[in-house]
Design a protein around this motif. Structure first.
Motif, PDB file in Angstrom:
ATOM      1  N   SER A  38       0.839  -1.194   0.000  1.00 29.60           N
ATOM      2  CA  SER A  38       0.000   0.000   0.000  1.00 29.60           C
ATOM      3  C   SER A  38       0.878   1.250   0.000  1.00 29.60           C
ATOM      4  O   SER A  38       2.083   1.184   0.271  1.00 29.60           O
ATOM      5  N   ARG A 135      -4.144  -4.561  -5.844  1.00 31.57           N
ATOM      6  CA  ARG A 135      -3.702  -3.225  -5.407  1.00 31.57           C
ATOM      7  C   ARG A 135      -4.867  -2.356  -4.912  1.00 31.57           C
ATOM      8  O   ARG A 135      -4.770  -1.729  -3.861  1.00 31.57           O
ATOM      9  N   GLN A 139      -5.283  -1.061  -1.082  1.00 36.11           N
ATOM     10  CA  GLN A 139      -5.213   0.370  -0.796  1.00 36.11           C
ATOM     11  C   GLN A 139      -6.485   0.853  -0.124  1.00 36.11           C
ATOM     12  O   GLN A 139      -6.445   1.709   0.759  1.00 36.11           O
ATOM     13  N   ALA A 142      -6.107  -0.212   3.527  1.00 38.91           N
ATOM     14  CA  ALA A 142      -5.071   0.587   4.194  1.00 38.91           C
ATOM     15  C   ALA A 142      -5.542   2.020   4.421  1.00 38.91           C
ATOM     16  O   ALA A 142      -5.313   2.600   5.492  1.00 38.91           O
TER      17      ALA A 142
END
Length: 161
Positions: A38, A135, A139, A142
């Protein structure tokens, strides 16, 4: 992290490509998992890299007594002493999963991000989710954890539709 030791070597981290490699030989699942990093993890790792010696093999080397391999072993009592937080690595993993579920992310993506592998025929042979596919969900989790840390757990996020 590598297996149960919760260690990470610099050779397993690619900051430029924003990923890290869970070497399958040391993993409990014996599954090789290349996972994305992240934005927050990249920032932490870049600061860490800049503060270390070039000869440091471990991302988080032990400052005191080293384990048999020279890296930190995460223990709940040591985490509590250093941070004042009563947490375990496993509780952090559960929190990550819970945040992903509350964001209504795909269970398969959450499982892959926590190195839980689908051992079914479909999971082994037909599910081809790559690092780049993970991804966005990583993200999202996070960023939500970061938001909860800065704004507080009780703060509700109102999304615009």
């Amino acid at each position: 992290m590598r297996g149960c030791d919760h260690s990470l070597r610099w050779v397993d981290v690619d900051l430029e490509k924003r990923l890290f490699d869970l070497s399958y030989m040391d993993s409990v699942t014996k599954h090789r998992g290349v996972l994305p990093l992240s934005r927050q993890a990249v920032a932490i790792l870049e600061r860490r890299k800049n503060s270390m010696q070039d000869s440091d093999m471990w991302v988080f080397p032990s400052e005191t007594g080293r384990g048999k391999d020279g890296h930190i072993t995460l223990r709940a009592d040591k985490i509590k002493t250093k941070t004042g937080l009563d947490i375990t690595p496993h509780s952090l993993r559960r929190s990550f999963t819970t945040v992903g579920e509350r964001l209504k992310l795909r269970r398969e993506d959450i499982n892959l991000l926590t190195n839980h592998i689908d051992q079914s025929v479909t999971g082994k042979h037909y599910s081809r989710i790559g690092v780049d596919d993970l991804r966005a969900p990583l993200q999202a989790i996070a960023s939500e954890i970061e938001r909860l840390m800065t704004e507080g757990v009780g703060v509700k996020k109102i999304s615009s539709m």
